[in-house]
Design a protein around this motif. Structure first.
Motif, PDB file in Angstrom:
ATOM      1  N   LYS A 185      47.575  15.264  38.300  1.00 24.43           N
ATOM      2  CA  LYS A 185      46.162  15.639  38.335  1.00 24.43           C
ATOM      3  C   LYS A 185      45.328  14.974  37.252  1.00 24.43           C
ATOM      4  N   THR A 186      45.715  13.762  36.862  1.00 29.06           N
ATOM      5  CA  THR A 186      44.924  12.987  35.907  1.00 29.06           C
ATOM      6  C   THR A 186      44.659  11.594  36.478  1.00 29.06           C
ATOM      7  N   GLY A 187      44.470  11.527  37.789  1.00 26.79           N
ATOM      8  CA  GLY A 187      44.220  10.257  38.448  1.00 26.79           C
ATOM      9  C   GLY A 187      42.795   9.778  38.242  1.00 26.79           C
ATOM     10  N   ALA A 188      42.554   8.543  38.646  1.00 23.56           N
ATOM     11  CA  ALA A 188      41.224   7.945  38.627  1.00 23.56           C
ATOM     12  C   ALA A 188      41.077   7.124  39.898  1.00 23.56           C
ATOM     13  N   SER A 189      40.033   7.405  40.675  1.00 22.37           N
ATOM     14  CA  SER A 189      39.857   6.744  41.961  1.00 22.37           C
ATOM     15  C   SER A 189      38.450   6.181  42.096  1.00 22.37           C
ATOM     16  N   GLY A 190      38.358   4.957  42.611  1.00 24.70           N
ATOM     17  CA  GLY A 190      37.085   4.379  42.996  1.00 24.70           C
ATOM     18  C   GLY A 190      36.933   4.476  44.497  1.00 24.70           C
ATOM     19  N   LEU A 191      35.763   4.919  44.984  1.00 26.97           N
ATOM     20  CA  LEU A 191      35.534   5.142  46.406  1.00 26.97           C
ATOM     21  C   LEU A 191      34.341   4.340  46.906  1.00 26.97           C
ATOM     22  N   TYR A 192      34.486   3.780  48.116  1.00 25.63           N
ATOM     23  CA  TYR A 192      33.380   3.093  48.787  1.00 25.63           C
ATOM     24  C   TYR A 192      33.367   3.544  50.241  1.00 25.63           C
ATOM     25  N   ALA A 193      32.199   3.967  50.741  1.00 24.18           N
ATOM     26  CA  ALA A 193      32.074   4.479  52.105  1.00 24.18           C
ATOM     27  C   ALA A 193      31.310   3.498  52.984  1.00 24.18           C
ATOM     28  N   ASN A 194      31.728   3.406  54.262  1.00 17.28           N
ATOM     29  CA  ASN A 194      30.987   2.541  55.187  1.00 17.28           C
ATOM     30  C   ASN A 194      29.744   3.265  55.698  1.00 17.28           C
ATOM     31  N   ARG A 195      28.948   2.568  56.487  1.00 17.52           N
ATOM     32  CA  ARG A 195      27.645   3.082  56.935  1.00 17.52           C
ATOM     33  C   ARG A 195      27.775   4.307  57.846  1.00 17.52           C
ATOM     34  N   ASN A 196      28.948   4.513  58.434  1.00 15.11           N
ATOM     35  CA  ASN A 196      29.141   5.640  59.350  1.00 15.11           C
ATOM     36  C   ASN A 196      29.507   6.935  58.639  1.00 15.11           C
ATOM     37  N   THR A 197      29.689   6.875  57.346  1.00 12.61           N
ATOM     38  CA  THR A 197      30.187   8.035  56.601  1.00 12.61           C
ATOM     39  C   THR A 197      29.023   8.904  56.143  1.00 12.61           C
ATOM     40  N   SER A 198      28.943  10.100  56.699  1.00 16.29           N
ATOM     41  CA  SER A 198      27.868  11.032  56.349  1.00 16.29           C
ATOM     42  C   SER A 198      28.091  11.602  54.956  1.00 16.29           C
ATOM     43  N   ASP A 199      27.057  12.251  54.445  1.00 15.90           N
ATOM     44  CA  ASP A 199      27.187  12.901  53.135  1.00 15.90           C
ATOM     45  C   ASP A 199      28.281  13.959  53.156  1.00 15.90           C
ATOM     46  N   THR A 200      28.390  14.664  54.279  1.00 17.04           N
ATOM     47  CA  THR A 200      29.418  15.700  54.388  1.00 17.04           C
ATOM     48  C   THR A 200      30.812  15.103  54.280  1.00 17.04           C
ATOM     49  N   ARG A 201      31.016  13.970  54.943  1.00 15.88           N
ATOM     50  CA  ARG A 201      32.332  13.342  54.892  1.00 15.88           C
ATOM     51  C   ARG A 201      32.590  12.669  53.546  1.00 15.88           C
ATOM     52  N   ARG A 202      31.556  12.167  52.924  1.00 12.29           N
ATOM     53  CA  ARG A 202      31.718  11.661  51.556  1.00 12.29           C
ATOM     54  C   ARG A 202      32.183  12.796  50.644  1.00 12.29           C
ATOM     55  N   GLN A 203      31.595  13.977  50.830  1.00 12.70           N
ATOM     56  CA  GLN A 203      31.986  15.135  50.027  1.00 12.70           C
ATOM     57  C   GLN A 203      33.437  15.524  50.290  1.00 12.70           C
ATOM     58  N   GLN A 204      33.868  15.405  51.554  1.00 12.03           N
ATOM     59  CA  GLN A 204      35.267  15.707  51.874  1.00 12.03           C
ATOM     60  C   GLN A 204      36.210  14.751  51.160  1.00 12.03           C
ATOM     61  N   ALA A 205      35.882  13.460  51.221  1.00  8.40           N
ATOM     62  CA  ALA A 205      36.724  12.469  50.549  1.00  8.40           C
ATOM     63  C   ALA A 205      36.764  12.739  49.052  1.00  8.40           C
ATOM     64  N   GLU A 206      35.611  13.059  48.496  1.00  9.28           N
ATOM     65  CA  GLU A 206      35.547  13.334  47.059  1.00  9.28           C
ATOM     66  C   GLU A 206      36.341  14.592  46.711  1.00  9.28           C
ATOM     67  N   GLN A 207      36.264  15.605  47.567  1.00  9.95           N
ATOM     68  CA  GLN A 207      37.010  16.843  47.328  1.00  9.95           C
ATOM     69  C   GLN A 207      38.505  16.566  47.281  1.00  9.95           C
ATOM     70  N   ILE A 208      38.984  15.740  48.202  1.00  6.40           N
ATOM     71  CA  ILE A 208      40.412  15.428  48.260  1.00  6.40           C
ATOM     72  C   ILE A 208      40.856  14.680  47.014  1.00  6.40           C
ATOM     73  N   LEU A 209      40.115  13.627  46.653  1.00  3.36           N
ATOM     74  CA  LEU A 209      40.541  12.791  45.524  1.00  3.36           C
ATOM     75  C   LEU A 209      40.239  13.430  44.175  1.00  3.36           C
ATOM     76  N   SER A 210      39.153  14.213  44.082  1.00  8.40           N
ATOM     77  CA  SER A 210      38.835  14.840  42.793  1.00  8.40           C
ATOM     78  C   SER A 210      39.793  15.978  42.470  1.00  8.40           C
ATOM     79  N   ALA A 211      40.517  16.459  43.481  1.00  8.37           N
ATOM     80  CA  ALA A 211      41.528  17.484  43.222  1.00  8.37           C
ATOM     81  C   ALA A 211      42.663  16.947  42.367  1.00  8.37           C
ATOM     82  N   VAL A 212      42.809  15.632  42.325  1.00 13.46           N
ATOM     83  CA  VAL A 212      43.904  15.033  41.556  1.00 13.46           C
ATOM     84  C   VAL A 212      43.394  14.087  40.467  1.00 13.46           C
TER      85      VAL A 212
END
Length: 275
Positions: A129-156
């Motif tokens: 749980k001390t990871g570091a992740s860089g994220l890039y979303a394509n044009r089809n990714t809504s704010d809700t789905r960006r939040q989902q991706a962030e929730q998954i990766l920020s958990a670790v």
């Protein structure tokens, strides 16, 4: 997408990075019964099921059940896996790729241009749980789905969103491959400590605690790391002697060359695999 606060996750690929993220999520409290995994190695899948209580299956089986599909396949094998997986993605899950060097254009060609895709460069400390992740979303990714991706990766660990996909190569050089740099420095310090007379156990404990302490202090401090370094140094003292030796040997240039090589290799992978 599921309305549950815990969407069903499918990890396609059961290697070290998948294990790191998956294990970190479970340790954080993510329900194991909401996590699925597939992969070529039956032994690795069995270990994941045994260690974390998740469900395993074929690529198509897990993808068809998932709200979020994490593509954790090695870059060299991702095209074949993605093209084979495409028919199992008709329900339009969020797709997160952690394959180094594979750009969004390639992922859209292999998986379908209509999908929401997040490209991610995580690192192995996600397991603790001390990871570091860089994220890039394509044009089809809504704010809700960006939040989902962030929730998954920020958990670790920590998450940084990027507006320019090209910066993923820089993230690879800094944090994606970065743990190995620090492990190499620790290894060198332990070996040097032994040559100075310490036994290996003492050299290891002192080195690891010093690394942890330095990182914790830097994280909690309100000044930058350069100032923290200066505060350890006294004019004419022991630390100054060591730092002068590092500077004489051009340690900064050594790191810059290494990280440029890392970023360049990520670019080479993208060009070689973007077919």
């Amino acid at each position: 997408m599921s309305n549950t606060p815990y969407p069903t996750l499918a990890f396609v690929g059961a290697g070290n990075m998948a294990r790191s993220i998956l294990g970190g999520l479970v340790q954080e409290g993510y329900p194991a019964d909401r996590i699925l995994a597939s992969g070529r190695s039956k032994d690795k899948l069995t270990a994941l099921a045994t260690d974390f209580g998740i469900t395993t299956g074929s690529n198509h089986d897990v993808a068809e059940q998932a709200d979020v599909v994490v593509l954790a396949v090695k870059p060299q094998g991702l095209k074949a896996v993605a093209e084979d997986l495409r028919p199992a993605l008709n329900h339009n899950p969020l797709l997160i790729s952690i394959a180094a060097g594979i750009n969004v254009d390639a992922l859209e060609r292999w998986l379908g241009e209509h999908h929401a895709i997040v490209r991610c460069m995580p690192n192995t400390p996600s397991l603790v749980k001390t990871g570091a992740s860089g994220l890039y979303a394509n044009r089809n990714t809504s704010d809700t789905r960006r939040q989902q991706a962030e929730q998954i990766l920020s958990a670790v660990g920590t998450v940084q969103w990027l507006d320019d996909e090209a910066l993923i190569d820089a993230v690879t050089a800094v944090s994606g491959s970065g743990p190995a740099y620090f492990f190499l420095v620790m290894e060198a310090m332990i070996d040097a400590g032994q040559r100075l007379g310490l036994d290996r156990e003492a050299a290891t404990e002192l080195t690891l605690q010093t690394a942890l302490g330095a990182a914790t202090l830097a994280r909690q401090s309100d000044v930058d790391v350069a100032e923290l370094r200066r505060r350890v140094m006294s004019p004419g003292g022991t630390t100054e002697a060591a730092i002068k030796s590092f500077e004489h040997d051009q340690l900064r240039a050594v790191f810059e060359r290494a990280m440029k090589a890392c970023a360049a290799r990520a670019g080479e992978l993208a060009r070689a695999l973007d077919q």
